[in-house]
Design a protein around this motif. Structure first.
Motif, PDB file in Angstrom:
ATOM      1  N   LEU A 130       9.969 -20.729   5.501  1.00 13.38           N
ATOM      2  CA  LEU A 130       9.270 -20.195   6.660  1.00 13.38           C
ATOM      3  C   LEU A 130       8.180 -21.146   7.154  1.00 13.38           C
ATOM      4  N   TYR A 131       7.441 -21.749   6.228  1.00 14.71           N
ATOM      5  CA  TYR A 131       6.418 -22.715   6.650  1.00 14.71           C
ATOM      6  C   TYR A 131       7.073 -23.909   7.348  1.00 14.71           C
ATOM      7  N   TYR A 132       8.292 -24.219   6.943  1.00 14.75           N
ATOM      8  CA  TYR A 132       8.994 -25.309   7.632  1.00 14.75           C
ATOM      9  C   TYR A 132       9.323 -24.887   9.067  1.00 14.75           C
ATOM     10  N   ASP A 133       9.717 -23.625   9.250  1.00 13.71           N
ATOM     11  CA  ASP A 133       9.949 -23.122  10.609  1.00 13.71           C
ATOM     12  C   ASP A 133       8.677 -23.222  11.450  1.00 13.71           C
ATOM     13  N   ALA A 134       7.553 -22.767  10.858  1.00 12.23           N
ATOM     14  CA  ALA A 134       6.278 -22.803  11.590  1.00 12.23           C
ATOM     15  C   ALA A 134       5.909 -24.255  11.903  1.00 12.23           C
ATOM     16  N   PHE A 135       6.140 -25.136  10.935  1.00 12.54           N
ATOM     17  CA  PHE A 135       5.883 -26.565  11.131  1.00 12.54           C
ATOM     18  C   PHE A 135       6.675 -27.082  12.336  1.00 12.54           C
ATOM     19  N   GLN A 136       7.960 -26.704  12.380  1.00 12.63           N
ATOM     20  CA  GLN A 136       8.824 -27.201  13.458  1.00 12.63           C
ATOM     21  C   GLN A 136       8.380 -26.684  14.817  1.00 12.63           C
ATOM     22  N   ILE A 137       7.965 -25.392  14.856  1.00  7.20           N
ATOM     23  CA  ILE A 137       7.492 -24.843  16.136  1.00  7.20           C
ATOM     24  C   ILE A 137       6.277 -25.654  16.603  1.00  7.20           C
ATOM     25  N   ALA A 138       5.326 -25.884  15.680  1.00  4.97           N
ATOM     26  CA  ALA A 138       4.104 -26.604  16.061  1.00  4.97           C
ATOM     27  C   ALA A 138       4.417 -28.043  16.496  1.00  4.97           C
ATOM     28  N   ILE A 139       5.254 -28.730  15.730  1.00  6.05           N
ATOM     29  CA  ILE A 139       5.459 -30.157  16.013  1.00  6.05           C
ATOM     30  C   ILE A 139       6.326 -30.358  17.261  1.00  6.05           C
ATOM     31  N   THR A 140       7.211 -29.387  17.558  1.00  7.15           N
ATOM     32  CA  THR A 140       8.002 -29.470  18.787  1.00  7.15           C
ATOM     33  C   THR A 140       7.073 -29.526  19.997  1.00  7.15           C
ATOM     34  N   HIS A 141       5.914 -28.819  19.872  1.00  9.66           N
ATOM     35  CA  HIS A 141       4.977 -28.791  20.996  1.00  9.66           C
ATOM     36  C   HIS A 141       3.800 -29.743  20.766  1.00  9.66           C
ATOM     37  N   SER A 142       4.027 -30.761  19.935  1.00  7.38           N
ATOM     38  CA  SER A 142       3.064 -31.854  19.706  1.00  7.38           C
ATOM     39  C   SER A 142       1.752 -31.418  19.056  1.00  7.38           C
ATOM     40  N   ASP A 143       1.778 -30.284  18.355  1.00  7.68           N
ATOM     41  CA  ASP A 143       0.554 -29.805  17.704  1.00  7.68           C
ATOM     42  C   ASP A 143       0.507 -30.341  16.268  1.00  7.68           C
ATOM     43  N   GLN A 144      -0.017 -31.557  16.140  1.00  7.65           N
ATOM     44  CA  GLN A 144      -0.026 -32.206  14.826  1.00  7.65           C
ATOM     45  C   GLN A 144      -1.011 -31.548  13.859  1.00  7.65           C
ATOM     46  N   ALA A 145      -2.092 -30.972  14.400  1.00  5.33           N
ATOM     47  CA  ALA A 145      -3.100 -30.360  13.520  1.00  5.33           C
ATOM     48  C   ALA A 145      -2.495 -29.179  12.765  1.00  5.33           C
ATOM     49  N   ARG A 146      -1.900 -28.226  13.512  1.00  7.61           N
ATOM     50  CA  ARG A 146      -1.305 -27.068  12.831  1.00  7.61           C
ATOM     51  C   ARG A 146      -0.108 -27.498  11.983  1.00  7.61           C
ATOM     52  N   ALA A 147       0.678 -28.448  12.504  1.00  5.14           N
ATOM     53  CA  ALA A 147       1.854 -28.891  11.746  1.00  5.14           C
ATOM     54  C   ALA A 147       1.441 -29.441  10.384  1.00  5.14           C
ATOM     55  N   SER A 148       0.323 -30.173  10.338  1.00  4.06           N
ATOM     56  CA  SER A 148      -0.070 -30.744   9.042  1.00  4.06           C
ATOM     57  C   SER A 148      -0.506 -29.638   8.080  1.00  4.06           C
ATOM     58  N   VAL A 149      -1.128 -28.564   8.612  1.00  6.98           N
ATOM     59  CA  VAL A 149      -1.515 -27.449   7.733  1.00  6.98           C
ATOM     60  C   VAL A 149      -0.262 -26.706   7.247  1.00  6.98           C
ATOM     61  N   PHE A 150       0.692 -26.442   8.154  1.00 14.68           N
ATOM     62  CA  PHE A 150       1.945 -25.789   7.724  1.00 14.68           C
ATOM     63  C   PHE A 150       2.682 -26.686   6.723  1.00 14.68           C
ATOM     64  N   GLY A 151       2.637 -28.001   6.986  1.00 14.41           N
ATOM     65  CA  GLY A 151       3.279 -28.946   6.068  1.00 14.41           C
ATOM     66  C   GLY A 151       2.662 -28.860   4.673  1.00 14.41           C
ATOM     67  N   GLU A 152       1.351 -28.745   4.635  1.00  8.37           N
ATOM     68  CA  GLU A 152       0.674 -28.656   3.331  1.00  8.37           C
ATOM     69  C   GLU A 152       1.065 -27.373   2.605  1.00  8.37           C
ATOM     70  N   ARG A 153       1.147 -26.265   3.349  1.00  3.86           N
ATOM     71  CA  ARG A 153       1.517 -24.996   2.711  1.00  3.86           C
ATOM     72  C   ARG A 153       2.982 -25.025   2.258  1.00  3.86           C
ATOM     73  N   MET A 154       3.827 -25.663   3.056  1.00  8.23           N
ATOM     74  CA  MET A 154       5.235 -25.803   2.661  1.00  8.23           C
ATOM     75  C   MET A 154       5.312 -26.629   1.373  1.00  8.23           C
ATOM     76  N   TYR A 155       4.546 -27.689   1.319  1.00  5.65           N
ATOM     77  CA  TYR A 155       4.526 -28.550   0.126  1.00  5.65           C
ATOM     78  C   TYR A 155       4.089 -27.754  -1.111  1.00  5.65           C
ATOM     79  N   LYS A 156       3.003 -26.984  -0.962  1.00  9.00           N
ATOM     80  CA  LYS A 156       2.511 -26.223  -2.115  1.00  9.00           C
ATOM     81  C   LYS A 156       3.548 -25.203  -2.590  1.00  9.00           C
ATOM     82  N   ALA A 157       4.219 -24.534  -1.638  1.00  9.61           N
ATOM     83  CA  ALA A 157       5.232 -23.543  -2.013  1.00  9.61           C
ATOM     84  C   ALA A 157       6.408 -24.225  -2.725  1.00  9.61           C
ATOM     85  N   ARG A 158       6.779 -25.411  -2.254  1.00 14.90           N
ATOM     86  CA  ARG A 158       7.882 -26.154  -2.898  1.00 14.90           C
ATOM     87  C   ARG A 158       7.513 -26.591  -4.308  1.00 14.90           C
ATOM     88  N   VAL A 159       6.264 -27.038  -4.482  1.00 10.05           N
ATOM     89  CA  VAL A 159       5.848 -27.469  -5.825  1.00 10.05           C
ATOM     90  C   VAL A 159       5.987 -26.291  -6.796  1.00 10.05           C
TER      91      VAL A 159
END
Ligand SMILES: [Zn+2]
Length: 463
Positions: free
Chosen positions: A376-405
């Motif tokens: 799900l965080y990957y979905d949120a990441f994709q929504i943010a990055i599709t619209h060039s929102d790097q700030a939110r994408a990096s936070v979603f990316g971090e949460r996706m990373y933590k969940a994967r770990v």
């Protein structure tokens, strides 16, 4: 002068088996992260980072209070990057016990500098080795489990379910419980032909053949070899057709609200099992063979594919309670479909659906929902990055990373990929498809409280 940042361990770790085990896992993760970095040196009793003020991580976790360095000024080099990465690994390993702080945000460590310096002086000399004097002492935790090569589980008979795995010690969330190579891999089509399976079994050693034949067969009356395969094979990856048969992992029973997660690591060609939440000593370790359906189709699939009637704690709930769970799972499915709709992502992007789905997953899986959370965080990441929102994408990316770990470990290819998106969101293919929400990676707001930050992250005010 200069600005300090780092993390403190609060409360400090004890010498208990569990704390030692968790510290050893953390140290392994750090070593893995920096294995090709010549600025990170493995000394006999600690790891030394040759950046900034040369922060250290001792191998004896009970001595540790703080990892920190100056992160500004002429002498700091890339210290900030090292401090934030190690702090993140600590947070993933110890949760809020690893108290991360940075003077940039007016945050200060928990301990006084005097006691921190005293603790660092003790790193040089190792404590004399303590050996347990009895099994009771071992179980109550005075010796490192990992050093003694002991496993976190034992194989036991479970009433009504044949064998199963039971936790020998308290296991922390995200701990790797087991890693195992398959006896062999096979497709379902090949497994339905008895001679194919027999050929695979013949190629095994005598010990492995015994392990295979001791696995449970839920399809009595049909061919034994094919029946064992059908009962036990686990797919080698999400949506994979090929399945693997494992001597120990195949003994793990199913639960519709599992406390552990199995995943295929295509880099090491092995299957790993991680704790999705804290598991108490004596508790059975369980994974989900089938994840997200409502109870009727889920139970039918378990019966058909694995040959048993599920009587897990979810399936045994009173009808009204089970109905609530079914409603949640149906809503999760609806949201999942809506979130994945690519024309909607492009034309009417909404993050609120993702937030609602996260809340439902947390409720449904008792806080142990890291695998669907990561997706799900990957979905949120994709929504943010599709619209060039790097700030939110990096936070979603971090949460996706933590969940994967938590559910797959630091060495899983999916975790490595998540980490890359966290650090370099603009490398995603969809970046810049629209400029609607354009931000830079450094535009993550500072100084907000938790609630305000979540409102910003999910665009709760601006819609
Ligand atoms: Zn069940």
């Amino acid at each position: 002068m200069g600005i300090d940042a780092g993390f403190d361990m609060v409360p400090r770790l004890s010498k208990s088996a569990l704390d030692r085990f968790n510290w050893d896992s953390f140290i392994r993760r750090v070593k893995e992260e920096y294995k090709d970095d010549d600025r990170v040196e493995i000394k006999p009793n600690y790891i030394e980072f040759n950046v900034g003020e040369h922060p250290l991580l001792p191998f004896e976790g009970h001595k540790f209070l703080r990892f920190s360095s100056k992160i500004s000024g002429s002498l700091c080099g890339d210290a900030q990057e090292y401090v934030s990465t190690v702090s993140l690994i600590a947070e993933v390993s110890f949760g809020s016990r690893a108290l991360c702080w940075s003077e940039i945000y007016d945050q200060y460590g928990h301990y006084g500098w005097k006691e921190v310096h005293e603790s660092i002086r003790t790193y040089e000399q190792r404590d004399p080795q303590e050996r347990p004097t009895s099994i009771a002492q071992l179980i109550t935790g005075t010796d490192p489990i990992a050093d003694m090569g002991l496993s976190l589980y034992e194989i036991r008979s479970i009433p009504g379910k044949g064998k199963g795995l039971v936790a020998r010690f308290n296991i922390s969330k995200g701990a790797r419980i087991i890693v195992e190579k398959p006896l062999f891999t096979i497709t379902p089509a090949a497994a339905s032909i008895e001679s194919n399976v027999i050929a695979k079994v013949r190629a095994l050693s005598k010990d492995q053949q015994r392990q295979f034949l001791s696995l449970h067969n839920n399809f009595q009356g049909k061919s034994i070899f094919g029946g064992i395969c059908k009962t036990n094979a686990l797919p080698c990856g999400v949506d994979a057709i090929v399945g693997g048969v494992y001597p120990t992992i195949c003994l793990i029973n199913h639960c519709c609200v599992p406390n552990a997660h199995h995943s295929w690591n295509s880099k090491t060609n092995s299957e790993t099992v991680h704790a999705l939440r804290y598991i108490q000593a004596g508790e059975e370790i369980m994974i989900a063979y089938d994840y997200d359906k409502a109870s009727a189709p889920r139970r039918a699939n378990l019966k058909n594919s694995f040959g048993f009637d599920c009587s897990c704690r979810l399936c045994s709930l009173p009808r009204s309670e089970l109905q609530k769970s079914d409603e949640r799972r149906l809503r999760i499915k609806q949201l999942d479909e809506a979130i994945g709709d690519s024309s909607r992502v492009m034309n009417t992007p909404v993050l609120a659906d993702c937030q609602e789905m996260l809340r439902l997953l947390d409720e449904e899986y008792d806080g142990g929902s890291s695998p669907p959370d990561a997706r799900l965080y990957y979905d949120a990441f994709q929504i943010a990055i599709t619209h060039s929102d790097q700030a939110r994408a990096s936070v979603f990316g971090e949460r996706m990373y933590k969940a994967r770990v938590v559910c797959e470990g630091e060495d899983s290819p999916a975790t490595v990929c998540a980490k890359n998106f966290m650090q370099h969101p603009a490398q995603h293919l969809n970046f810049g498809a629209s400029k609607r929400w354009r931000t830079t990676k450094t535009a993550v707001p500072k100084g907000l409280n938790g609630e305000q930050f979540e409102k910003w992250l999910w665009r709760s005010q601006s819609g």
